[in-house]
Write a protein that holds these residues in place. Structure first.
Motif, short mmCIF file in Angstrom:
data_model
loop_
_atom_site.label_atom_id
_atom_site.label_comp_id
_atom_site.label_asym_id
_atom_site.label_seq_id
_atom_site.Cartn_x
_atom_site.Cartn_y
_atom_site.Cartn_z
N THR A 1 0.84 -1.20 0.00
CA THR A 1 0.00 0.00 0.00
C THR A 1 0.87 1.25 0.00
OG1 THR A 1 -0.14 -0.02 2.42
CG2 THR A 1 -1.90 -1.14 1.22
N ASN A 2 0.25 2.33 -0.42
CA ASN A 2 0.83 3.68 -0.34
C ASN A 2 2.14 3.85 -1.10
OD1 ASN A 2 -1.34 4.45 1.36
ND2 ASN A 2 -0.28 3.51 3.09
N VAL A 3 2.28 3.17 -2.23
CA VAL A 3 3.45 3.37 -3.08
C VAL A 3 3.11 4.45 -4.10
CG1 VAL A 3 4.93 2.31 -4.84
CG2 VAL A 3 4.34 1.03 -2.78
N THR A 4 3.88 5.52 -4.09
CA THR A 4 3.66 6.61 -5.05
C THR A 4 4.79 6.70 -6.08
OG1 THR A 4 4.72 8.20 -3.57
CG2 THR A 4 2.31 8.00 -3.44
N ASP A 5 5.92 6.06 -5.80
CA ASP A 5 7.06 6.08 -6.71
C ASP A 5 6.90 4.94 -7.72
OD1 ASP A 5 10.06 4.75 -7.09
OD2 ASP A 5 10.01 6.95 -7.25
N GLY A 6 6.85 5.29 -8.99
CA GLY A 6 6.61 4.31 -10.04
C GLY A 6 7.66 3.23 -10.13
N LYS A 7 8.93 3.60 -9.97
CA LYS A 7 10.00 2.60 -10.05
C LYS A 7 9.91 1.63 -8.87
CE LYS A 7 13.29 4.79 -13.06
NZ LYS A 7 14.71 5.08 -13.31
N GLU A 8 9.51 2.12 -7.71
CA GLU A 8 9.31 1.23 -6.56
C GLU A 8 8.17 0.25 -6.85
OE1 GLU A 8 7.95 1.31 -1.86
OE2 GLU A 8 8.50 3.20 -2.82
N GLY A 9 7.10 0.77 -7.43
CA GLY A 9 5.97 -0.10 -7.80
C GLY A 9 6.39 -1.16 -8.80
N LEU A 10 7.18 -0.76 -9.80
CA LEU A 10 7.65 -1.70 -10.81
C LEU A 10 8.58 -2.75 -10.19
CD1 LEU A 10 7.17 -2.23 -13.79
CD2 LEU A 10 9.20 -0.85 -14.29
N ALA A 11 9.37 -2.34 -9.21
CA ALA A 11 10.24 -3.30 -8.51
C ALA A 11 9.39 -4.33 -7.76
CB ALA A 11 11.17 -2.56 -7.55
N HIS A 12 8.27 -3.90 -7.19
CA HIS A 12 7.36 -4.84 -6.52
C HIS A 12 6.75 -5.81 -7.53
CE1 HIS A 12 7.46 -3.36 -2.43
NE2 HIS A 12 7.19 -2.12 -2.84
N VAL A 13 6.38 -5.31 -8.71
CA VAL A 13 5.84 -6.17 -9.77
C VAL A 13 6.89 -7.21 -10.16
CG1 VAL A 13 5.08 -6.23 -12.18
CG2 VAL A 13 4.19 -4.47 -10.65
N LYS B 1 9.41 -8.38 -8.41
CA LYS B 1 9.57 -9.35 -7.32
C LYS B 1 8.40 -10.35 -7.32
CE LYS B 1 10.07 -9.60 -2.31
NZ LYS B 1 9.95 -8.88 -1.04
N ALA B 2 7.18 -9.85 -7.56
CA ALA B 2 6.00 -10.72 -7.62
C ALA B 2 6.10 -11.69 -8.79
CB ALA B 2 4.74 -9.88 -7.71
N PHE B 3 6.62 -11.22 -9.93
CA PHE B 3 6.79 -12.11 -11.08
C PHE B 3 7.71 -13.27 -10.75
CE2 PHE B 3 5.66 -9.49 -15.15
CZ PHE B 3 4.33 -9.66 -14.88
N SER B 4 8.74 -13.04 -9.94
CA SER B 4 9.63 -14.15 -9.60
C SER B 4 8.88 -15.22 -8.80
CB SER B 4 10.88 -13.66 -8.86
OG SER B 4 10.56 -13.18 -7.59
N VAL B 5 7.98 -14.80 -7.91
CA VAL B 5 7.15 -15.74 -7.15
C VAL B 5 6.21 -16.49 -8.09
CG1 VAL B 5 5.25 -15.88 -5.45
CG2 VAL B 5 7.23 -14.38 -5.01
N ILE B 6 5.58 -15.76 -8.97
CA ILE B 6 4.59 -16.34 -9.90
C ILE B 6 5.26 -17.31 -10.88
CG2 ILE B 6 3.16 -15.70 -11.88
CD1 ILE B 6 2.03 -13.43 -10.09
N ALA C 1 10.12 -9.69 -17.25
CA ALA C 1 11.07 -9.54 -16.14
C ALA C 1 12.38 -8.95 -16.66
CB ALA C 1 11.30 -10.88 -15.45
N TRP C 2 12.84 -9.44 -17.78
CA TRP C 2 14.06 -8.90 -18.40
C TRP C 2 13.87 -7.40 -18.70
CZ3 TRP C 2 13.74 -7.88 -23.90
CH2 TRP C 2 14.86 -7.24 -24.39
N MET C 3 12.74 -7.05 -19.31
CA MET C 3 12.48 -5.66 -19.67
C MET C 3 12.38 -4.75 -18.43
SD MET C 3 9.66 -5.94 -22.67
CE MET C 3 10.08 -6.51 -24.30
N TYR C 4 11.67 -5.20 -17.41
CA TYR C 4 11.52 -4.38 -16.19
C TYR C 4 12.87 -4.22 -15.50
CZ TYR C 4 6.52 -5.31 -16.90
OH TYR C 4 5.26 -5.42 -17.42
N ASN C 5 13.67 -5.28 -15.48
CA ASN C 5 15.01 -5.19 -14.93
C ASN C 5 15.85 -4.18 -15.69
OD1 ASN C 5 15.92 -6.61 -12.60
ND2 ASN C 5 15.49 -8.54 -13.65
N ALA C 6 15.76 -4.21 -17.01
CA ALA C 6 16.51 -3.27 -17.85
C ALA C 6 16.05 -1.82 -17.56
CB ALA C 6 16.33 -3.61 -19.32
#
Length: 159
Positions: free
Chosen positions: A98-110, A112-117, A151-156
């Motif tokens: 919750t309460n993430v306003t920074d886009g890069k932080e949000g993308l980092a969470h996505v 991390k979630a992709f690695s779980v999925i 995941a490759w693209m988001y990491n890049a």
């Protein structure tokens, strides 16, 4: 010799039940990622607003389609998909963010979630292969291929 019980689509009943249970765990994780990504989309601020606002919408729209496909696959296997948020919270390894306003932080969470999925999808790929369940196998294979590239693209993007 006793004949194995099979589902309406000809798969072993016990193996189908095991697959459906693991698919429900995947479904729960997708649901948490979906709601987190909606929050990132709504609350993002800053330099990359326009770019990442649109990207988060693209991500959650795709997740919505996959959530439906996973639930329908569970039904095809003769089982019931989880459909209560409390069940999702209980089953998911991905936590509410919750309460993430920074886009890069949000993308980092996505990311991390992709690695779980992806890990769950690989487990399901093995199980579906053993059960001779080509439907689940094809779904997981497609998801893995697509998400590994993302995941490759988001990491890049994140550097």
């Amino acid at each position: 010799m006793m004949k194995k019980q099979t589902t309406t689509i000809g798969l072993d009943h016990a193996e189908s039940q095991q697959l459906a249970e693991k698919l429900n765990v995947l479904l729960a994780n997708y649901q948490l990622l979906y709601i987190n990504t909606r929050g990132f989309h709504w609350n993002i601020k800053g330099d990359n607003f326009f770019e990442l606002h649109a990207k988060f919408e693209e991500i959650y729209t795709d997740l919505q389609i996959k959530i439906d496909e996973i639930a329908e696959r569970i039904l095809t296997l003769g089982q019931q998909p989880l459909h209560a948020y409390s069940q999702y919270l209980e089953q998911s390894s991905i936590e509410e963010i919750t309460n993430v306003t920074d886009g890069k932080e949000g993308l980092a969470h996505v990311l991390k979630a992709f690695s779980v999925i992806i890990e769950l999808e690989r487990e399901l790929l093995g199980l579906s292969d053993e059960a001779n369940d080509e439907g689940t196998n094809a779904l997981m294979s497609d998801y893995i291929r697509e998400q590994e590239k993302l995941a490759w693209m988001y990491n890049a993007y994140l550097g």
